[in-house]
Design a protein around this motif. Structure first.
Motif: not given
Length: 220
Positions: A133-141, A152-160
């Motif tokens: 499957d083709p992949v086109r993603i972005s994130g931080f190392v 990686a990414r950070l998922t946030v419900r409210c704040c940091l």
């Protein structure tokens, strides 16, 4: 008149409004909650006006007010620069909301974000389903001990403070120079690798391009 308390209230109201208007909140708070900072700033300005009008002549409690007075310029002059990779390394990868539910709608592979891929792989973990499957993603190392860095990414419900890291393993192009916290756009395809006798999905990166940190780096 004791001018210090109304001045401090007004100054902190201005600090909150500046944070709201400048986009600095994007590094600290989920966008759905930005309006709370706006309202708080306006309320502080209103309280400052009331305090100036009805302030007692007797001067008391100067020390806390002076501390807050000195702290406000520091907040304005020193912008937040959180290290996402350091934060992620000190947090456990928690469950994503909805990951245990059956996904009834799947966007085309090339339109899935990194978090979409993580949710999908946790919900339907058979790696053979996505091979090629083709992949086109972005994130931080994000460096990982005794393994190649992940994207990686950070998922946030409210704040940091409640940020949860999610990442996806990547087979990087040979000789690719990677720096912690660097933001990358990665294009390639989904592959399969064996780790400890277990098959898992992995992104085979064909193109890696540095990108600026997004204005809104968190994902819900």
């Amino acid at each position: 008149m004791n001018w210090l308390p109304p001045f401090v209230l007004g100054l902190w109201g201005a600090v909150l409004l500046q944070a709201w208007g400048s986009g600095r909140l994007n590094l600290l708070l989920q966008a759905d909650f930005h309006w709370l900072v706006l309202v708080s700033g306006l309320l502080l300005l209103a309280l400052a006006g009331l305090a100036a009008r009805f302030a007692p002549k007797r001067r008391s409690g100067r020390t806390p007010a002076l501390v807050m007075l000195l702290a406000a310029p520091l907040v304005l002059l020193i912008p937040p620069r959180p290290s996402f990779s350091t934060l992620a390394a000190n947090r456990s990868s928690g469950a994503l909301e909805g990951e245990n539910e059956t996904l009834t709608f799947l966007s085309p592979p090339e339109q899935r974000s990194l978090t979409d891929w993580v949710r999908l792989l946790r919900s339907q973990p058979d790696p053979e389903l996505y091979r090629g499957d083709p992949v086109r993603i972005s994130g931080f190392v994000m460096p990982t001990p005794q393994a190649a860095p992940v994207l990686a990414r950070l998922t946030v419900r409210c704040c940091l403070a409640d940020a949860t890291p999610v990442g996806i393993p990547v087979i990087w192009p040979e000789g690719e120079s990677l720096k912690a916290d660097e933001w990358l756009a990665v294009s390639g395809e989904m592959g399969v690798e064996r780790v400890g006798g277990v098959l898992r999905s992995v992104v085979i990166a064909e193109r890696v391009q540095p990108i600026p940190k997004p204005k809104r780096p968190f994902e819900p």
